[in-house]
Design a protein around this motif. Structure first.
Motif, PDB file in Angstrom:
ATOM      1  N   ARG A 186      93.266  50.845  12.682  1.00  0.00           N
ATOM      2  CA  ARG A 186      94.681  51.626  12.218  1.00  0.00           C
ATOM      3  C   ARG A 186      95.713  51.037  12.750  1.00  0.00           C
ATOM      4  NH1 ARG A 186      90.577  55.828  12.075  1.00  0.00           N
ATOM      5  NH2 ARG A 186      90.885  56.120  14.073  1.00  0.00           N
ATOM      6  N   ALA A 187      95.813  50.871  14.211  1.00  0.00           N
ATOM      7  CA  ALA A 187      97.194  50.684  14.642  1.00  0.00           C
ATOM      8  C   ALA A 187      97.761  49.261  14.153  1.00  0.00           C
ATOM      9  CB  ALA A 187      96.541  50.296  16.286  1.00  0.00           C
ATOM     10  N   LEU A 188      96.971  48.367  13.890  1.00  0.00           N
ATOM     11  CA  LEU A 188      97.314  47.161  13.335  1.00  0.00           C
ATOM     12  C   LEU A 188      97.996  47.456  11.935  1.00  0.00           C
ATOM     13  CD1 LEU A 188      94.130  44.657  13.832  1.00  0.00           C
ATOM     14  CD2 LEU A 188      96.727  44.481  15.078  1.00  0.00           C
ATOM     15  N   TRP A 189      97.374  48.037  11.092  1.00  0.00           N
ATOM     16  CA  TRP A 189      98.128  48.296   9.821  1.00  0.00           C
ATOM     17  C   TRP A 189      99.305  49.213   9.902  1.00  0.00           C
ATOM     18  CZ3 TRP A 189      97.072  44.911   6.187  1.00  0.00           C
ATOM     19  CH2 TRP A 189      96.099  44.212   6.112  1.00  0.00           C
ATOM     20  N   SER A 190      99.162  50.167  10.668  1.00  0.00           N
ATOM     21  CA  SER A 190     100.259  51.188  10.852  1.00  0.00           C
ATOM     22  C   SER A 190     101.445  50.265  11.509  1.00  0.00           C
ATOM     23  CB  SER A 190     100.002  52.306  11.856  1.00  0.00           C
ATOM     24  OG  SER A 190      98.987  52.999  11.349  1.00  0.00           O
ATOM     25  N   ALA A 191     101.415  49.624  12.484  1.00  0.00           N
ATOM     26  CA  ALA A 191     102.395  48.571  12.868  1.00  0.00           C
ATOM     27  C   ALA A 191     102.955  47.851  12.122  1.00  0.00           C
ATOM     28  CB  ALA A 191     101.835  48.035  14.285  1.00  0.00           C
ATOM     29  N   ALA A 192     102.254  47.266  11.237  1.00  0.00           N
ATOM     30  CA  ALA A 192     102.514  46.289  10.277  1.00  0.00           C
ATOM     31  C   ALA A 192     103.323  46.892   9.199  1.00  0.00           C
ATOM     32  CB  ALA A 192     101.434  45.587   9.553  1.00  0.00           C
ATOM     33  N   SER A 193     103.050  48.344   8.612  1.00  0.00           N
ATOM     34  CA  SER A 193     103.805  49.056   7.817  1.00  0.00           C
ATOM     35  C   SER A 193     105.170  49.319   8.354  1.00  0.00           C
ATOM     36  CB  SER A 193     103.163  50.381   7.474  1.00  0.00           C
ATOM     37  OG  SER A 193     103.127  51.145   8.470  1.00  0.00           O
ATOM     38  N   GLY A 194     105.162  49.440   9.800  1.00  0.00           N
ATOM     39  CA  GLY A 194     106.590  49.632  10.517  1.00  0.00           C
ATOM     40  C   GLY A 194     107.577  48.531  10.241  1.00  0.00           C
ATOM     41  N   MET A 195     106.577  47.279  10.612  1.00  0.00           N
ATOM     42  CA  MET A 195     107.588  46.163  10.573  1.00  0.00           C
ATOM     43  C   MET A 195     108.203  45.854   9.128  1.00  0.00           C
ATOM     44  SD  MET A 195     105.193  43.504  12.993  1.00  0.00           S
ATOM     45  CE  MET A 195     106.491  42.109  12.896  1.00  0.00           C
ATOM     46  N   ILE A 196     107.486  46.092   8.125  1.00  0.00           N
ATOM     47  CA  ILE A 196     107.813  45.863   6.726  1.00  0.00           C
ATOM     48  C   ILE A 196     108.879  46.786   6.368  1.00  0.00           C
ATOM     49  CG2 ILE A 196     107.259  46.379   4.392  1.00  0.00           C
ATOM     50  CD1 ILE A 196     104.466  45.349   5.241  1.00  0.00           C
ATOM     51  N   ALA A 197     108.823  48.355   7.108  1.00  0.00           N
ATOM     52  CA  ALA A 197     109.865  49.202   6.758  1.00  0.00           C
ATOM     53  C   ALA A 197     111.242  48.836   7.399  1.00  0.00           C
ATOM     54  CB  ALA A 197     109.292  50.507   7.188  1.00  0.00           C
ATOM     55  N   GLN A 198     111.054  48.312   8.760  1.00  0.00           N
ATOM     56  CA  GLN A 198     112.456  47.856   9.354  1.00  0.00           C
ATOM     57  C   GLN A 198     112.950  46.785   8.815  1.00  0.00           C
ATOM     58  OE1 GLN A 198     113.864  49.911  11.488  1.00  0.00           O
ATOM     59  NE2 GLN A 198     111.846  51.392  11.479  1.00  0.00           N
ATOM     60  N   GLN A 199     112.150  45.810   8.237  1.00  0.00           N
ATOM     61  CA  GLN A 199     112.701  44.702   7.420  1.00  0.00           C
ATOM     62  C   GLN A 199     113.423  45.312   6.257  1.00  0.00           C
ATOM     63  OE1 GLN A 199     112.550  41.081   8.146  1.00  0.00           O
ATOM     64  NE2 GLN A 199     114.266  41.635   6.744  1.00  0.00           N
ATOM     65  N   VAL A 241      95.447  61.621  12.602  1.00  0.00           N
ATOM     66  CA  VAL A 241      96.228  60.321  12.955  1.00  0.00           C
ATOM     67  C   VAL A 241      96.641  59.547  11.573  1.00  0.00           C
ATOM     68  CG1 VAL A 241      94.267  58.983  12.529  1.00  0.00           C
ATOM     69  CG2 VAL A 241      96.084  58.386  14.276  1.00  0.00           C
ATOM     70  N   GLY A 242      98.207  59.464  11.694  1.00  0.00           N
ATOM     71  CA  GLY A 242      98.966  58.575  10.727  1.00  0.00           C
ATOM     72  C   GLY A 242      98.672  57.406  10.318  1.00  0.00           C
ATOM     73  N   LEU A 243      98.797  57.012   9.212  1.00  0.00           N
ATOM     74  CA  LEU A 243      98.767  55.532   8.798  1.00  0.00           C
ATOM     75  C   LEU A 243      99.743  54.864   8.573  1.00  0.00           C
ATOM     76  CD1 LEU A 243      95.762  56.158   6.133  1.00  0.00           C
ATOM     77  CD2 LEU A 243      95.476  55.576   8.803  1.00  0.00           C
ATOM     78  N   GLY A 244     100.897  55.166   9.201  1.00  0.00           N
ATOM     79  CA  GLY A 244     101.977  54.138   9.103  1.00  0.00           C
ATOM     80  C   GLY A 244     103.300  54.699   8.364  1.00  0.00           C
ATOM     81  N   THR A 245     104.311  54.143   7.935  1.00  0.00           N
ATOM     82  CA  THR A 245     105.334  54.477   7.126  1.00  0.00           C
ATOM     83  C   THR A 245     105.646  53.535   5.927  1.00  0.00           C
ATOM     84  OG1 THR A 245     107.712  55.136   7.475  1.00  0.00           O
ATOM     85  CG2 THR A 245     106.778  53.140   8.713  1.00  0.00           C
ATOM     86  N   ARG A 246     106.503  54.088   5.092  1.00  0.00           N
ATOM     87  CA  ARG A 246     107.215  53.392   4.159  1.00  0.00           C
ATOM     88  C   ARG A 246     108.426  53.464   3.674  1.00  0.00           C
ATOM     89  NH1 ARG A 246     106.539  55.057  -1.334  1.00  0.00           N
ATOM     90  NH2 ARG A 246     105.593  56.749  -1.726  1.00  0.00           N
ATOM     91  N   THR A 247     109.138  52.854   2.829  1.00  0.00           N
ATOM     92  CA  THR A 247     110.438  53.231   2.601  1.00  0.00           C
ATOM     93  C   THR A 247     110.558  54.101   1.441  1.00  0.00           C
ATOM     94  OG1 THR A 247     111.221  51.075   3.074  1.00  0.00           O
ATOM     95  CG2 THR A 247     112.589  52.187   1.510  1.00  0.00           C
ATOM     96  N   LYS A 252     109.564  57.668   5.088  1.00  0.00           N
ATOM     97  CA  LYS A 252     108.452  58.840   5.064  1.00  0.00           C
ATOM     98  C   LYS A 252     107.051  58.446   5.505  1.00  0.00           C
ATOM     99  CE  LYS A 252     107.066  58.694   0.092  1.00  0.00           C
ATOM    100  NZ  LYS A 252     107.022  59.646  -1.163  1.00  0.00           N
ATOM    101  N   SER A 253     106.248  59.227   6.028  1.00  0.00           N
ATOM    102  CA  SER A 253     104.960  58.734   6.747  1.00  0.00           C
ATOM    103  C   SER A 253     104.077  58.730   5.521  1.00  0.00           C
ATOM    104  CB  SER A 253     104.596  59.995   7.575  1.00  0.00           C
ATOM    105  OG  SER A 253     104.447  61.126   6.884  1.00  0.00           O
ATOM    106  N   LEU A 254     102.952  57.839   5.601  1.00  0.00           N
ATOM    107  CA  LEU A 254     101.893  57.681   4.819  1.00  0.00           C
ATOM    108  C   LEU A 254     100.934  58.879   4.979  1.00  0.00           C
ATOM    109  CD1 LEU A 254     101.517  53.735   5.078  1.00  0.00           C
ATOM    110  CD2 LEU A 254     102.831  55.051   3.413  1.00  0.00           C
ATOM    111  N   LEU A 255      99.741  58.300   4.357  1.00  0.00           N
ATOM    112  CA  LEU A 255      98.592  59.410   4.511  1.00  0.00           C
ATOM    113  C   LEU A 255      97.982  59.416   5.921  1.00  0.00           C
ATOM    114  CD1 LEU A 255      96.599  58.478   1.224  1.00  0.00           C
ATOM    115  CD2 LEU A 255      97.973  60.388   1.513  1.00  0.00           C
ATOM    116  N   TYR A 256      97.565  60.722   6.202  1.00  0.00           N
ATOM    117  CA  TYR A 256      96.878  60.960   7.443  1.00  0.00           C
ATOM    118  C   TYR A 256      95.338  61.102   7.326  1.00  0.00           C
ATOM    119  CZ  TYR A 256     101.237  62.096   9.997  1.00  0.00           C
ATOM    120  OH  TYR A 256     102.558  61.849  10.435  1.00  0.00           O
ATOM    121  N   GLN A 257      94.631  60.454   8.353  1.00  0.00           N
ATOM    122  CA  GLN A 257      93.386  60.690   8.373  1.00  0.00           C
ATOM    123  C   GLN A 257      92.771  61.708   9.256  1.00  0.00           C
ATOM    124  OE1 GLN A 257      91.418  56.807   9.240  1.00  0.00           O
ATOM    125  NE2 GLN A 257      91.457  56.251   7.346  1.00  0.00           N
TER     126      GLN A 257
END
Length: 272
Positions: free
Chosen positions: A3-16, A67-73, A42-47
Motif C-alpha cells: 500500500r505504501a508503494l502505491w500511495s507514494a507513487a500516487s503522491g509523486m504523480i500528483a506533485q508532478q 488507512v488511505g490509499l494515496g491522493t490524486r488531482t 483529494k484523497s483516494l479510497l480508504y481501506q
C-alpha cells in the motif's frame, strides 16, 4: 508495504501535476490577462483494517482503523483576481477593471471570451475599420455585432469611454459618439470556464451562461481603460515557494518508495 508503494507513487504523480501547473504559471507571467492556476488534490479510497476490538469480548471500538490509499488531482482552479494595469503606447489596447470579459467572434461565428485587450484595427470591406484581437477574431459590441469604425476615420481618432461607448475625435477636437458600445460579460462561476488557448475561454455548464453587464440587473459593471493592458496576476514569489514545497513533497514520496522497497527486501530475506 505494498500500500505504501502505491500511495507514494500516487503522491509523486500528483506533485508532478502540481509542478506542471506552477511551471505554466511562471511561463505566463508576462502574458496579458493571464490568470494563475492552482492545483487542488483529494484523497483516494480508504481501506478498513479493523472495525471491532480484538478483545475477547468483541466490544465495538469508538474509532475504526483505516488507512488511505494515496491522493490524486481533484481540479486545477483558475484564480480570476484583478491583474495590474500597465500603460502602453497604443490606443487599441484596453484593460478591464472588474469581473467582465471581452467577447470576440471568429469567422465561423463562434463566440469566445477573454481578458486580453491587446486589440488592433484592420480595414474591412466597407473601407472602414474593424476591431480584432491578435488572432483576427472580431471584437463584439452589445448588439452582438462586430465593432466597426466608419470610413474616413483613422485609428488615432478613435475614443472609447470607461463605459465601453465608442466614438471618435472630429476635426474640431470634440467627440462624436457612435451607436456602438464594447460588450462586457460576466459569468456566475468564472472558474468553470473552458480554456481553449490563446487567452480565450468558452462557457460550460459549470460556468453558466454569459451575462451581459449592460442588460443583466444586479451585476457590478466593469470599467474599460483605453491605452492600458491588464498584466497576469501571477506572483513569482508565491510560485517559487509553491515550487519548493512541491519539490520537497515529491522527494518525500520517492523516499517512502525506497523505504518500502528496503522493508520488502528485509522481509524477503527472512527465509534465508
Amino acid at each position: 508495504m505494498m500500500r505504501a508503494l502505491w500511495s507514494a507513487a500516487s503522491g509523486m504523480i500528483a506533485q508532478q501535476t502540481n509542478l506542471d501547473s506552477i511551471s505554466n504559471n511562471i511561463a505566463n507571467v508576462n502574458t496579458n490577462g493571464y490568470k494563475t492556476e492552482q492545483a487542488e488534490f483529494k484523497s483516494l479510497l480508504y481501506q478498513t483494517l479493523q472495525t471491532r476490538s480484538t478483545s475477547a469480548n468483541g466490544d465495538d471500538k469508538p474509532i475504526s482503523a483505516q488507512v488511505g490509499l494515496g491522493t490524486r488531482t481533484a481540479s486545477i482552479t483558475t484564480q480570476f483576481t484583478q491583474g495590474a494595469l500597465e500603460e502602453v503606447d497604443s490606443l487599441t489596447a484596453f484593460a478591464i477593471e472588474g469581473d467582465g470579459f471581452f467577447q470576440v467572434s471568429n469567422a465561423a461565428g463562434e463566440k469566445f471570451y477573454t481578458r486580453d485587450g491587446n486589440f488592433l484595427f484592420v480595414q474591412n470591406d466597407a473601407g472602414g475599420l474593424s476591431l480584432v484581437n491578435t488572432d483576427g477574431y472580431y471584437v463584439q459590441d452589445n448588439n452582438g455585432n462586430n465593432i466597426e469604425i466608419p470610413a474616413g476615420i483613422s485609428s488615432s481618432q478613435v475614443y472609447v469611454a470607461s463605459t465601453g461607448q465608442i466614438g471618435y475625435y472630429n476635426n474640431e477636437g470634440t467627440i462624436t459618439l457612435l451607436d456602438s458600445q464594447m460588450a462586457l460579460y460576466q459569468f456566475p462561476n468564472a472558474s468553470g470556464l473552458d480554456k481553449v488557448g490563446d487567452n480565450l475561454y468558452q462557457p460550460t455548464a459549470s460556468s453558466g451562461e454569459a451575462l451581459n453587464e449592460l442588460t443583466t440587473p444586479g451585476l457590478i459593471v466593469s470599467s474599460v481603460r483605453q491605452g492600458y493592458l491588464e498584466m497576469s496576476n501571477v506572483s513569482v514569489a508565491d510560485e517559487m515557494v509553491d515550487m519548493i514545497v512541491a519539490q520537497r513533497a515529491y522527494e518525500m514520496n520517492s523516499k517512502a518508495i525506497t523505504t518500502s522497497d528496503s522493508m520488502l527486501e528485509l522481509a524477503n530475506n527472512l527465509k534465508r
